[in-house]
Motif scaffolding. Structure first.
Motif, mmCIF file in Angstrom:
data_model
loop_
_atom_site.group_PDB
_atom_site.id
_atom_site.type_symbol
_atom_site.label_atom_id
_atom_site.label_comp_id
_atom_site.label_asym_id
_atom_site.label_seq_id
_atom_site.Cartn_x
_atom_site.Cartn_y
_atom_site.Cartn_z
ATOM 1 N N ALA A 2 -6.616 6.684 -1.770
ATOM 2 C CA ALA A 2 -5.957 6.913 -3.051
ATOM 3 C C ALA A 2 -6.238 5.786 -4.034
ATOM 4 C CB ALA A 2 -4.458 7.039 -2.841
ATOM 5 N N ASP A 3 -6.249 4.571 -3.513
ATOM 6 C CA ASP A 3 -6.328 3.444 -4.421
ATOM 7 C C ASP A 3 -7.629 2.672 -4.206
ATOM 8 O OD1 ASP A 3 -3.727 3.542 -5.817
ATOM 9 O OD2 ASP A 3 -3.005 3.468 -3.762
ATOM 10 N N LEU A 18 2.298 7.027 -9.318
ATOM 11 C CA LEU A 18 3.670 7.425 -9.026
ATOM 12 C C LEU A 18 4.370 6.326 -8.230
ATOM 13 C CD1 LEU A 18 5.883 9.547 -9.168
ATOM 14 C CD2 LEU A 18 4.997 10.523 -7.052
ATOM 15 N N LYS A 21 5.351 3.688 -10.599
ATOM 16 C CA LYS A 21 6.469 4.133 -11.426
ATOM 17 C C LYS A 21 7.775 4.081 -10.632
ATOM 18 C CE LYS A 21 4.697 7.684 -13.862
ATOM 19 N NZ LYS A 21 4.525 9.090 -14.185
ATOM 20 N N ASN A 22 7.699 4.537 -9.373
ATOM 21 C CA ASN A 22 8.888 4.504 -8.522
ATOM 22 C C ASN A 22 9.371 3.079 -8.302
ATOM 23 O OD1 ASN A 22 8.887 7.255 -8.248
ATOM 24 N ND2 ASN A 22 7.913 7.269 -6.250
ATOM 25 N N LYS A 23 8.406 2.207 -8.035
ATOM 26 C CA LYS A 23 8.749 0.817 -7.765
ATOM 27 C C LYS A 23 9.416 0.198 -8.996
ATOM 28 C CE LYS A 23 6.116 -1.167 -4.659
ATOM 29 N NZ LYS A 23 4.904 -1.731 -4.073
ATOM 30 N N THR A 157 3.860 -15.621 -1.922
ATOM 31 C CA THR A 157 3.197 -14.667 -1.024
ATOM 32 C C THR A 157 2.222 -13.797 -1.809
ATOM 33 O OG1 THR A 157 5.237 -14.588 0.248
ATOM 34 C CG2 THR A 157 3.604 -12.884 0.707
ATOM 35 N N LEU A 158 2.665 -13.298 -2.959
ATOM 36 C CA LEU A 158 1.794 -12.434 -3.764
ATOM 37 C C LEU A 158 0.536 -13.185 -4.195
ATOM 38 C CD1 LEU A 158 4.206 -10.466 -6.139
ATOM 39 C CD2 LEU A 158 2.943 -9.609 -4.164
ATOM 40 N N ARG A 161 -1.690 -13.720 -1.119
ATOM 41 C CA ARG A 161 -2.211 -12.462 -0.596
ATOM 42 C C ARG A 161 -3.299 -11.883 -1.502
ATOM 43 N NH1 ARG A 161 -4.300 -8.458 0.330
ATOM 44 N NH2 ARG A 161 -3.639 -6.546 1.376
ATOM 45 N N TYR A 162 -3.086 -11.993 -2.812
ATOM 46 C CA TYR A 162 -4.005 -11.323 -3.731
ATOM 47 C C TYR A 162 -4.892 -12.319 -4.480
ATOM 48 C CZ TYR A 162 -1.369 -7.115 -2.755
ATOM 49 O OH TYR A 162 -0.795 -6.051 -2.118
ATOM 50 N N THR A 168 -5.343 -4.667 -9.155
ATOM 51 C CA THR A 168 -5.493 -3.274 -8.726
ATOM 52 C C THR A 168 -4.235 -2.510 -9.094
ATOM 53 O OG1 THR A 168 -4.465 -3.602 -6.583
ATOM 54 C CG2 THR A 168 -6.836 -4.026 -6.725
ATOM 55 N N THR A 170 -2.422 -1.214 -7.013
ATOM 56 C CA THR A 170 -1.427 -1.500 -5.987
ATOM 57 C C THR A 170 -0.707 -2.809 -6.271
ATOM 58 O OG1 THR A 170 -2.953 -0.478 -4.455
ATOM 59 C CG2 THR A 170 -1.073 -1.640 -3.508
ATOM 60 N N ASN A 171 -1.457 -3.852 -6.675
ATOM 61 C CA ASN A 171 -0.756 -5.126 -6.834
ATOM 62 C C ASN A 171 -0.166 -5.324 -8.234
ATOM 63 O OD1 ASN A 171 -2.872 -6.038 -8.424
ATOM 64 N ND2 ASN A 171 -3.892 -7.124 -6.740
ATOM 65 N N LYS A 174 3.465 -4.820 -8.122
ATOM 66 C CA LYS A 174 4.120 -5.874 -7.336
ATOM 67 C C LYS A 174 4.349 -7.112 -8.187
ATOM 68 C CE LYS A 174 2.493 -4.350 -2.852
ATOM 69 N NZ LYS A 174 2.260 -4.726 -1.473
#
Lengths: 203, 334, 611
Positions: A2-3, A18, A21-23, A157-158, A161-162, A168, A170-171, A174
């Motif tokens: 997906a990503d 989505l 948006k949910n997050k 951590t972020l 990690r990234y 992206t 995904t991040n 976050k």
């Protein structure tokens, strides 16, 4: 998949999927709950701030210059986190990481000063169990401090990690909600500064 | 039809009134406070029964009239709603509630008016796990378990607690207020008739909660004055009637006096026993007889679970007889 | 990512790691039913003790523990989880979604609840259960109680965190994941009530979190918020508790209202009367629910001004509640009412709940409340609203949605026997308690003295409780004997809403194609005014699914372990707390740094699985 790693991101990458948006929405709601959490602590503190019994009270303890410096540091960290999001929107990932690092460092400085402040108070005779005022003061300010500590750990951590991934879909959400959280902590501190410290010294 | 509507709640209330034991039931008020509260209960119940009758009538009509009959497969009309009806069942309840809300607010303020007058008597009620202490500051008197009050006199009550939260309730005379540690609450009550009214604790306060009963004893004002004078002056010149009672007093002084006071002397960990001989019940709930007194002294936790009183199993039968004789002799009214 | 196929793993592992809202819903239902039976058993024990005056069946201490655990269990571990189970299973289906917004958090919410519930109940075996009432008023709970209260504090803290997570999850799901065409004002009432109840959870539970945190810090670390000797104030606890506690009763009753709205419309074969008024009333009840907490504290000495304000505000709640009652009645008006077991529960609910509602107004009369407060009148009142409202709603919902959730119908004859016996037992148990209270019987008493006119009614009450117990056994039997009645139709009741548009048993991905919604009762509209079946809003394609994870179990387990460290920290167990917290935060860290993109169900498989 997906990503996939996407080269050109939409203008608001934090809300493009989505999941994002949910997050985003879920985190706003969570902050609503956190507001009640801190409101309850403020209420408890206001109910008990006069109950110093034999221990020292607010006006004998609070040292405004230090608290003012702490306030400024935390406000600045909020500003750097805004710069981080601006960098993100511009697609400047390095800028995002750099500003987030600055935010963490300022947050850590704030936390260090708060610990120093608490140690000072304990030395002046206000322990956690000294009086109802002491208990409610340490609980309110300490809960805020715990939030700062959690925020530092989270953003660190972020960043680690990234550090190499680039921005992206995904991040982006976050980083975005982490900054939301950081602003929230900041706003709570402004209330603590006014209600606990200014009112403590003035009234 | 109209009469029926009015009669229905009335009949129900008549059924309710007189329910339970007279000196205990909130449904059989014996004083103005409880009476005002019972009036509100009746008023609210009347309004509520009207609501219930209306709802039940529509309900029964609907489920009978519109039940599915065998073989019926029609699809009912899909009605969306009706604005006029919505307004009706919004406005009517608001009006009904106003009929209740206004008298309630007035009554809430009336019941909160606690002011000392020349005739009023003030009592500080301190609740302990699991007994009651009644202090009469105007008379310098402390009593335990039995709260003596003069009839037809306004009794202003201050409520305090020494350990956990308790709640002071004498259903036949007045609704309850809480005894909260660190806070003083106030209420008032009045008893027009002489009598013994049952009181109890209504806030869960530990193991002995269900047995934390007390008595409110209303006597005529003259008797009350005598009672209060004697309670205050019986320092330690209680004239024992028998020699056995004198021995009993020695037993008392060896074992009991560190917690229980008689007259001005003794501790305050337990109830004041100055007028113990006049109690109707032991420990708030046991029938007053030698056996119960002896059992309670020897094994208080078996009678009242959680009681903080020390057990005295070592007291011999002989000592116990003497002690009970002494306790019997502790009277202030005759 | 790899295509994790559940069938290759063991069944237990599958359930432990599932993030499927339907499986999580069923786990909530099973765990909730277990705690419901446990809480019911505790109630029966108490009623046996109260059957006769001065009974010695239970010591007073045990009785106090039972009354505390009965209340706490029924509210936190039975009623709410069972409703959460129904919400989890049904709400995504009602809005045409394939899952909830946060499947992982959904699973975490469940496991937090379960471990919290287990922790609380372990207190029975380690030094006695909490004994200060479900309200745990200080200082009884802070300075005068044993370790049971520590289990209470930490058990509720953990399960409360799960509830909060669940509430946020439902809110985001309902706001963000509705199928095309389903505007907020086309949502089924059960979804609406879930939405409002979740909002209440979001704003009410943090107050409990703080209350419990303060009580924990006071008990375990010597803080003095409630210790009068150190300047503390015991009333603060009551405020914090009821700021949570009053919305909590609406968190319970609103979903039940939603269930009844579905059932009554379905079995009257009519659209819900006054849909927008119903939605508005639900919102208003939710809002007012936050304004009335102090009506639980009329006797604590707040003064006549506060008492009057809270009395009037409380009475105001009767208005939107009345609106709902009348709209249900008028939904049935002109309908074709079918007396299925599910609908019997709805029909039993209306009179029972009205009776509980009117005693609520009587209790709101502050001056009269001084007589009612903390007596059996209050016990009667809240059992009328909670059993007459919430429990009847849960059973009605169970009979209604059973074929959807488990693929078979419950036996109607056994169901009706269960209904009548339960309803009769319920009224027998609690109607007389109104009078007991006014005749001088306080609540939470381990026994009562003879000769006070209380004996007969207590006996009647106990007989009623036995009837309810037997009725529940019949329900459990029904579950097992009905298993053979396989339900092949996805729409056994001629339903109105989206959850009845999909085949039975429910496919893992819920909807092969996301449906297009064109009216409030989407399915009914298509059946009777459209073309007979739902229109699709998207072409058939691969469906993206989230991967399962064991981390929710581990996160919850860590907190469970840490709790023992806190409870026994005076005995040198602090290291246990550290170990537990390391497990929890470590797993959260792992979750945070591991990107999990889920997997896809290929379109061929969907064609095979569904229609």
């Amino acid at each position: 998949m997906a990503d996939q790693h996407v080269q050109t991101l939409p203008p608001s990458p934090e809300k493009a999927t989505l999941e994002g948006k949910n997050k985003y929405l879920g985190f706003w709601l969570f902050l609503g709950g956190e507001t009640v959490l801190f409101a309850s602590l403020f209420g408890t503190y206001l109910g008990l701030r006069g109950s110093t019994v034999d221990g020292p009270g607010p006006s004998e303890l609070f040292h405004l210059p230090l608290v003012f410096i702490m306030t400024m540091i935390l406000l600045t960290s909020s500003l750097t986190s805004v710069f981080a999001i601006i960098s993100m929107k511009k697609g400047n990932y390095k800028g995002l990481l750099a500003w987030m690092t600055a935010t963490v460092l300022l947050g850590a400085t704030f936390l260090g000063l708060e610990i120093y402040e608490f140690v000072e108070y304990v030395e002046h005779g206000l322990g956690f169990t000294t009086s109802a005022f002491g208990s409610s003061f340490y609980t309110l300010v300490g809960t805020h401090g715990a939030h700062v500590a959690f925020g530092i750990a989270w953003i660190t951590t972020l960043i680690i990690r990234y550090r190499k991934s680039g921005l992206t879909l995904t991040n982006a959400p976050k980083f975005y909600v982490a900054v939301l959280y950081w602003h929230f902590i900041d706003v709570v501190w402004v209330f603590i500064f006014s209600v606990v410290y200014l009112m403590g010294i003035g009234g | 039809m109209r009469y029926l509507w009015r009669l229905l709640p009335l009949a129900f209330i008549l059924l309710m009134a007189g329910c339970g034991k007279q000196n205990l039931s909130a449904l059989d008020p014996q004083g103005p406070v409880a009476a005002a509260q019972f009036d509100l209960i009746k008023l609210s119940l009347t309004i509520m029964i009207i609501v219930i009758v209306v709802v039940f009538a529509i309900y029964l009509f609907v489920i009978i009239r519109f039940r599915e009959r065998p073989g019926d497969t029609h699809i009912p009309k899909q009605v969306h709603g009706n604005k006029a009806l919505e307004v009706v069942w919004t406005v009517i309840p608001i009006i009904l509630l106003l009929f209740l809300a206004v008298p309630n607010v007035m009554q809430t303020f009336t019941l909160a008016e606690v002011e000392d007058t020349e005739d009023s008597v003030r009592i500080v009620v301190t609740a302990h796990q699991f007994w009651w202490e009644f202090e009469y500051p105007e008379y310098d008197v402390v009593a335990g378990q039995d709260m003596y009050i003069p009839t037809n006199t306004r009794i202003n009550i201050e409520l305090e607690a020494s350990d956990v939260i308790h709640s002071f309730w004498v259903p036949a005379l007045a609704g309850k207020q809480d005894n909260v540690p660190g806070i003083t609450n106030e209420m008032w009550l009045e008893a027009p008739e002489e009598g013994v009214y049952q009181g109890r604790c209504t806030e869960l306060c530990g193991e002995g909660h269900w047995l934390m009963d007390f008595q409110v004893i209303a006597v005529d004002p003259d008797t009350f004055e005598t009672w209060a004078q004697n309670m205050a002056t019986t320092d330690d010149d209680v004239e024992e009637e028998t020699t056995v009672a004198v021995e009993g007093r020695e037993v008392f002084e060896q074992n009991c006096i560190s917690c229980h006071a008689v007259g001005g002397e003794g501790g305050n960990m337990g109830p004041n026993l100055t007028n113990f001989g006049e109690r109707e019940v032991v420990a708030g709930f046991l029938e007053y007889n030698d056996e119960n007194i002896a059992d309670f002294i020897r094994y208080p936790q078996e009678k009242k679970p959680g009681s903080l009183m020390q057990a005295f199993p070592q007291i011999t039968d002989e000592e116990m007889d003497a002690l009970i004789d002494y306790l019997d002799s502790l009277k202030v009214l005759d | 990512m790899s295509n994790t196929n559940a069938q290759t793993k063991s069944v237990v592992w599958d359930w432990l790691t599932t993030v499927d809202h339907k499986k999580i819903g069923i786990m909530y239902l099973v765990a909730g039913a277990f705690f419901f039976a446990l809480g019911g058993f505790e109630a029966i024990l108490m009623r046996i003790q109260l059957m006769f005056p001065e009974a010695t069946f239970l010591p007073a201490q045990t009785f106090n523990e039972l009354l505390t655990m009965h209340g706490t269990t029924m509210i936190f571990l039975a009623a709410m989880p069972i409703l959460f189970g129904l919400m989890n299973y049904i709400v995504p289906l009602q809005i045409g979604a394939r899952d909830v917004a946060f499947p992982f958090l959904n699973s975490l919410g469940f496991w937090l609840f379960l471990f919290g519930g287990i922790l609380l109940n372990l207190s029975w075996f380690f030094g006695g259960a909490p004994d200060a009432g479900w309200t745990a008023y200080v200082p009884l709970s802070s300075e005068y109680s044993g370790t049971g209260i520590d289990y209470y504090v930490l058990g509720l803290q953990i399960s409360g965190a799960g509830t909060l997570i669940g509430g946020i999850n439902f809110l985001v799901t309902i706001i963000n994941m509705r199928a095309p065409g389903m505007s907020m004002m086309r949502m089924p009432l059960f979804t609406w009530s879930t939405f409002v109840a979740s909002t209440l959870i979001l704003f009410a539970f943090p107050a409990l979190t703080i209350g419990l945190l303060l009580l924990m810090l006071e008990r375990i670390f010597g803080a003095t918020y409630f210790a009068v000797a150190s300047g503390g104030n015991v009333v603060i606890w009551q405020h914090l508790f009821w700021i949570f506690g009053h919305p909590e009763v609406y968190i319970l009753i609103l979903p039940a209202f939603g269930i009844f709205s579905e059932i009554i419309a379905t079995f009257s074969k009519k659209r819900l009367f006054g849909y927008s008024a119903m939605v508005f009333a639900t919102l208003l009840i939710g809002f007012l629910g936050f304004m009335v907490w102090a009506h639980h504290m009329f006797t604590v000495g707040m003064g006549p001004i506060a008492n009057s304000i809270f009395a009037v505000a409380t009475m105001a709640i009767a208005v939107p509640t009345g609106i709902k009652i009348f709209n249900w009645l008028f939904t049935m008006w002109g309908g074709r009412i079918q007396f299925t077991t599910a609908n019997l529960f709805a029909l039993g609910f209306i009179p029972s709940f009205v009776m509980g509602g009117v005693t609520g107004i009587m209790l709101a009369t502050s001056a009269a409340n001084y007589q009612f407060h903390d007596t059996y009148f209050v016990v009667a009142h809240f059992h009328y609203v909670i059993i007459g409202g919430v429990v009847l709603g849960i059973f009605g919902g169970a009979f209604y949605w059973w074929p959807r959730m488990f693929g078979y119908r419950l036996n109607e004859t056994l169901g009706k026997i269960f209904f009548w016996m339960f309803l009769f037992g319920f009224h027998l148990t609690f109607f007389v308690q109104h009078f007991l209270g006014l005749m001088g019987m306080p609540r939470r008493v381990a026994s009562y003295l003879p000769g006070q006119g209380l004996d007969e009614m207590n006996l009647i009450s106990t007989i009623g409780a036995f009837l309810m117990g037997v009725a529940f056994i019949i329900f459990v039997v029904n579950i097992f004997v009905s298993m053979k009645n396989k339900e092949t139709s996805g729409d056994p009741w001629d339903g109105r809403t989206l959850e009845w548009t999909i085949p039975s048993p429910t496919p893992e991905y819920n909807f092969a194609q996301t449906p297009l919604v064109r009216d409030v009762d989407a399915l009914w509209y298509e059946k009777y005014e459209g073309e007979g079946s739902m229109k699709a809003a998207e072409p058939l394609g691969d469906i993206h699914m989230p991967n399962g994870s064991i981390l929710p179990v581990i996160i919850s387990l860590g907190l469970f372990i840490a709790s023992f460290g806190f409870i026994y920290h005076d005995d040198g167990w602090t290291w246990v707390a550290i170990v537990g917290l390391v497990i929890t935060f470590g797993s959260m860290f792992v979750r945070s740094i591991k990107e999990d993109h889920g997997y896809h169900i290929p379109v061929d498989e969907i064609k095979k699985g569904g229609k």
